[in-house]
Every structure is written in structure tokens, then in C-alpha cells.
Design a protein around this motif. Sequence first.
Motif, PDB file in Angstrom:
ATOM      1  N   ILE A 247      -3.730   6.613 -11.708  1.00 33.06           N
ATOM      2  CA  ILE A 247      -2.073   6.797 -10.932  1.00 33.06           C
ATOM      3  C   ILE A 247      -1.345   7.150 -12.376  1.00 33.06           C
ATOM      4  CG2 ILE A 247      -0.918   4.850 -10.636  1.00 33.06           C
ATOM      5  CD1 ILE A 247      -2.068   2.991  -9.117  1.00 33.06           C
ATOM      6  N   SER A 248      -2.403   7.111 -13.192  1.00 29.67           N
ATOM      7  CA  SER A 248      -0.609   7.113 -14.969  1.00 29.67           C
ATOM      8  C   SER A 248      -0.862   8.290 -14.786  1.00 29.67           C
ATOM      9  CB  SER A 248      -1.044   6.467 -16.371  1.00 29.67           C
ATOM     10  OG  SER A 248      -2.207   6.975 -16.327  1.00 29.67           O
TER      11      SER A 248
ATOM     12  N   THR B 135       6.216   5.819  -8.248  1.00 28.68           N
ATOM     13  CA  THR B 135       4.852   6.546  -8.166  1.00 28.68           C
ATOM     14  C   THR B 135       4.606   5.375  -7.242  1.00 28.68           C
ATOM     15  OG1 THR B 135       5.234   8.448 -10.148  1.00 28.68           O
ATOM     16  CG2 THR B 135       3.395   7.617  -9.186  1.00 28.68           C
ATOM     17  N   HIS B 136       4.306   3.872  -8.050  1.00 28.13           N
ATOM     18  CA  HIS B 136       3.605   3.435  -7.179  1.00 28.13           C
ATOM     19  C   HIS B 136       4.039   2.643  -5.957  1.00 28.13           C
ATOM     20  CE1 HIS B 136       1.101   1.579 -11.012  1.00 28.13           C
ATOM     21  NE2 HIS B 136       1.589   2.064 -11.610  1.00 28.13           N
ATOM     22  N   LYS B 137       5.894   2.382  -6.549  1.00 29.74           N
ATOM     23  CA  LYS B 137       5.916   2.045  -4.587  1.00 29.74           C
ATOM     24  C   LYS B 137       5.798   3.281  -3.798  1.00 29.74           C
ATOM     25  CE  LYS B 137      10.385   1.028  -2.437  1.00 29.74           C
ATOM     26  NZ  LYS B 137      11.671   0.864  -2.455  1.00 29.74           N
ATOM     27  N   LEU B 138       5.551   4.411  -3.712  1.00 29.47           N
ATOM     28  CA  LEU B 138       4.941   5.466  -2.952  1.00 29.47           C
ATOM     29  C   LEU B 138       3.854   5.590  -3.076  1.00 29.47           C
ATOM     30  CD1 LEU B 138       6.789   8.375  -4.628  1.00 29.47           C
ATOM     31  CD2 LEU B 138       7.034   7.974  -2.371  1.00 29.47           C
ATOM     32  N   ILE B 139       2.525   4.498  -3.677  1.00 32.91           N
ATOM     33  CA  ILE B 139       0.696   5.020  -3.568  1.00 32.91           C
ATOM     34  C   ILE B 139       0.673   3.316  -2.907  1.00 32.91           C
ATOM     35  CG2 ILE B 139      -1.109   4.154  -5.169  1.00 32.91           C
ATOM     36  CD1 ILE B 139       0.068   6.106  -7.277  1.00 32.91           C
ATOM     37  N   LYS B 140       1.800   2.826  -3.048  1.00 28.26           N
ATOM     38  CA  LYS B 140       1.306   1.416  -2.204  1.00 28.26           C
ATOM     39  C   LYS B 140       1.971   1.850  -0.521  1.00 28.26           C
ATOM     40  CE  LYS B 140      -0.036  -1.181  -4.746  1.00 28.26           C
ATOM     41  NZ  LYS B 140      -0.942  -2.087  -5.032  1.00 28.26           N
ATOM     42  N   ASN B 141       3.181   2.337  -1.116  1.00 25.16           N
ATOM     43  CA  ASN B 141       3.189   2.987   0.586  1.00 25.16           C
ATOM     44  C   ASN B 141       1.715   3.629   1.629  1.00 25.16           C
ATOM     45  OD1 ASN B 141       4.846   2.791   3.293  1.00 25.16           O
ATOM     46  ND2 ASN B 141       6.046   5.256   2.474  1.00 25.16           N
TER      47      ASN B 141
ATOM     48  N   LEU C 222      -3.528   6.316   3.912  1.00 20.05           N
ATOM     49  CA  LEU C 222      -3.757   7.827   3.411  1.00 20.05           C
ATOM     50  C   LEU C 222      -4.701   8.540   2.016  1.00 20.05           C
ATOM     51  CD1 LEU C 222       0.123   9.204   3.575  1.00 20.05           C
ATOM     52  CD2 LEU C 222      -2.818   9.596   5.210  1.00 20.05           C
ATOM     53  N   VAL C 223      -4.391   7.280   0.925  1.00 20.64           N
ATOM     54  CA  VAL C 223      -5.034   6.973  -0.429  1.00 20.64           C
ATOM     55  C   VAL C 223      -5.451   6.051  -0.352  1.00 20.64           C
ATOM     56  CG1 VAL C 223      -3.165   8.593  -0.591  1.00 20.64           C
ATOM     57  CG2 VAL C 223      -3.322   5.990  -1.234  1.00 20.64           C
ATOM     58  N   GLU C 224      -6.465   5.840  -1.466  1.00 17.36           N
ATOM     59  CA  GLU C 224      -7.356   4.207  -1.120  1.00 17.36           C
ATOM     60  C   GLU C 224      -7.217   4.182  -3.308  1.00 17.36           C
ATOM     61  OE1 GLU C 224     -11.478   4.775   0.283  1.00 17.36           O
ATOM     62  OE2 GLU C 224     -12.145   6.210  -0.748  1.00 17.36           O
ATOM     63  N   ILE C 225      -7.084   2.946  -3.050  1.00 18.24           N
ATOM     64  CA  ILE C 225      -6.943   3.036  -4.694  1.00 18.24           C
ATOM     65  C   ILE C 225      -8.469   1.724  -5.063  1.00 18.24           C
ATOM     66  CG2 ILE C 225      -5.523   1.501  -6.130  1.00 18.24           C
ATOM     67  CD1 ILE C 225      -2.779   1.664  -4.307  1.00 18.24           C
ATOM     68  N   SER C 226      -8.943   2.220  -5.977  1.00 18.42           N
ATOM     69  CA  SER C 226      -9.613   1.797  -7.178  1.00 18.42           C
ATOM     70  C   SER C 226      -9.612   0.761  -8.724  1.00 18.42           C
ATOM     71  CB  SER C 226     -11.181   2.744  -6.557  1.00 18.42           C
ATOM     72  OG  SER C 226     -11.172   3.971  -7.424  1.00 18.42           O
TER      73      SER C 226
ATOM     74  N   ASN D  16     -11.421   1.988 -17.937  1.00 19.51           N
ATOM     75  CA  ASN D  16     -10.475   1.471 -18.294  1.00 19.51           C
ATOM     76  C   ASN D  16     -10.061   0.226 -16.887  1.00 19.51           C
ATOM     77  OD1 ASN D  16      -8.000   0.092 -18.897  1.00 19.51           O
ATOM     78  ND2 ASN D  16      -7.082   1.637 -19.796  1.00 19.51           N
ATOM     79  N   ASN D  17      -9.912  -0.565 -17.210  1.00 14.39           N
ATOM     80  CA  ASN D  17      -9.901  -1.460 -16.277  1.00 14.39           C
ATOM     81  C   ASN D  17      -8.297  -1.890 -15.894  1.00 14.39           C
ATOM     82  OD1 ASN D  17     -12.166  -2.760 -16.497  1.00 14.39           O
ATOM     83  ND2 ASN D  17     -12.144  -4.510 -17.893  1.00 14.39           N
ATOM     84  N   LYS D  18      -7.702  -1.684 -16.576  1.00  8.92           N
ATOM     85  CA  LYS D  18      -5.911  -2.047 -17.242  1.00  8.92           C
ATOM     86  C   LYS D  18      -6.146  -0.474 -16.190  1.00  8.92           C
ATOM     87  CE  LYS D  18      -4.299  -3.249 -21.182  1.00  8.92           C
ATOM     88  NZ  LYS D  18      -3.224  -3.075 -22.174  1.00  8.92           N
ATOM     89  N   ASP D  19      -6.125   0.658 -15.324  1.00  2.95           N
ATOM     90  CA  ASP D  19      -6.008   1.638 -15.283  1.00  2.95           C
ATOM     91  C   ASP D  19      -5.771   1.491 -13.771  1.00  2.95           C
ATOM     92  OD1 ASP D  19      -4.020   3.959 -14.808  1.00  2.95           O
ATOM     93  OD2 ASP D  19      -5.514   5.108 -17.004  1.00  2.95           O
ATOM     94  N   LYS D  20      -5.842   1.951 -12.930  1.00  3.09           N
ATOM     95  CA  LYS D  20      -6.834   2.320 -11.285  1.00  3.09           C
ATOM     96  C   LYS D  20      -6.050   3.843 -10.995  1.00  3.09           C
ATOM     97  CE  LYS D  20      -4.890  -1.874  -9.673  1.00  3.09           C
ATOM     98  NZ  LYS D  20      -3.933  -2.999  -8.822  1.00  3.09           N
ATOM     99  N   CYS D  21      -7.297   4.010 -10.207  1.00  2.04           N
ATOM    100  CA  CYS D  21      -7.529   5.182  -9.136  1.00  2.04           C
ATOM    101  C   CYS D  21      -7.179   5.461  -8.343  1.00  2.04           C
ATOM    102  CB  CYS D  21      -8.846   6.228  -9.361  1.00  2.04           C
ATOM    103  SG  CYS D  21      -9.691   5.784 -11.383  1.00  2.04           S
ATOM    104  N   ILE D  22      -6.856   6.873  -7.556  1.00  2.00           N
ATOM    105  CA  ILE D  22      -6.139   7.398  -6.279  1.00  2.00           C
ATOM    106  C   ILE D  22      -7.116   7.914  -6.128  1.00  2.00           C
ATOM    107  CG2 ILE D  22      -3.985   8.154  -7.601  1.00  2.00           C
ATOM    108  CD1 ILE D  22      -2.853   7.397  -5.145  1.00  2.00           C
ATOM    109  N   GLN D  23      -7.436   8.015  -4.791  1.00  2.00           N
ATOM    110  CA  GLN D  23      -8.280   9.612  -4.052  1.00  2.00           C
ATOM    111  C   GLN D  23      -7.280   9.013  -2.765  1.00  2.00           C
ATOM    112  OE1 GLN D  23     -11.879   8.985  -4.792  1.00  2.00           O
ATOM    113  NE2 GLN D  23     -12.391   8.458  -2.967  1.00  2.00           N
ATOM    114  N   LEU D  24      -7.340  10.421  -1.550  1.00  2.00           N
ATOM    115  CA  LEU D  24      -6.932  10.740  -0.951  1.00  2.00           C
ATOM    116  C   LEU D  24      -7.913   9.702   0.410  1.00  2.00           C
ATOM    117  CD1 LEU D  24      -5.367  14.229  -0.606  1.00  2.00           C
ATOM    118  CD2 LEU D  24      -4.301  11.859  -0.119  1.00  2.00           C
ATOM    119  N   THR D  25      -8.014   9.879   1.501  1.00  2.00           N
ATOM    120  CA  THR D  25      -8.820   8.449   2.154  1.00  2.00           C
ATOM    121  C   THR D  25      -8.874  10.205   3.099  1.00  2.00           C
ATOM    122  OG1 THR D  25      -7.094   8.310   4.077  1.00  2.00           O
ATOM    123  CG2 THR D  25      -8.111   6.614   2.444  1.00  2.00           C
ATOM    124  N   GLU D  26     -10.022   9.660   4.570  1.00  2.00           N
ATOM    125  CA  GLU D  26     -10.315  10.989   5.061  1.00  2.00           C
ATOM    126  C   GLU D  26      -8.991  11.139   6.109  1.00  2.00           C
ATOM    127  OE1 GLU D  26     -13.982  11.092   8.608  1.00  2.00           O
ATOM    128  OE2 GLU D  26     -14.100  10.417   7.051  1.00  2.00           O
TER     129      GLU D  26
END
Length: 157
Positions: A66-67, A80-86, A92-96, A101-111
Motif C-alpha cells: 500500500i505504501s 489512498t488508504h480510504k480509496l483502497i478500503k472502498n 475489486l482488490v484484496e489486502i494481505s 514486514n508485519n507493518k506493511d500490507k500488500c494489495i492486488q486486484l481480485t478476479e
Amino acid sequence: MNEDMPKGMITMSMELQNLNLIDLISERHVHLRSLINQLWNTSSDIHISNSEWFIMARIYKKQVTISYVAKHVDISRQATHKLIKNMESKGLVEISKAQHNNKDKCIQLTELGEECYERNKAIKATLEAKIIAAIGVEQAEHLMQVLKLNWGLEMDA
């Protein structure tokens, strides 16, 4: 004025006559974005904002933090965080969690996100074909070359 020209094109042409280069580029961009949104909204129940499309373009076929997204979309970190949550709530996206790094989260498009992105890409290809038909292949290629040039406008540090 060319009488064979469609009425909407005459109006657009007259409105653009007195604009400088920067405003012309901006007006065309706004008009194209508006057309793309209209075409998307007539074919889909999922509303996706310009900012969300911008994020989707940065993460298409990638898994990034996400960073990374916040740094590369020129939108505030909070926004950016608000848009990603929306986007996540729309499916549209999944967050993992990031593996490194435990602090950071990854984002990718769903199918669904990838499907939407690809459908929107097809809409843009259709518009591009119409532009090329209107201005000619040679002019379109020249325009693309000019837009890809380094215009030397970077701000001094």
C-alpha cells in the motif's frame, strides 16, 4: 468552419480555439475521462472513480505494498488508504499482510478487479480507434511520440 463536421465537434472546436497548449491538453484529458466514465457506467453497475482506476492501473497484474501505491499515485497516504478500503468493499482488490514486514500490507486486484480493468481497457481502445479514425494514423502516431518525449519540465530540487 467545415459544414460536414458533426455539431458536437464544431462546438468543441470553437471552445478550444482560444486555449493555450496546457489548457488544450487538460480539456482533452477531462473530456476523454468523462467519456470513458460514461461508457463504463452504461455497461456496469460498479461505480469506479478516476482515482480508483488510477490505482488499478498501478497494481494490475502485480502485488505491491500500500505504501508503494501511495508513493506512485500522487494522492495523500490517507486518501489512498480510504480509496483502497472502498475498492476492497466493492470486491475489486484484496489486502494481505506483507511477507517481509508485519507493518506493511500488500494489495492486488481480485478476479473481478482484473475483469473490470480489462473491460475498461477495451473501452479506451475503442475510443482510441475513433480518435485515430478522426485524425489519421500518421497524426496519431506523431501525437503519441510528442507526448512520450521528455519535455524537460522537472522541478529543480
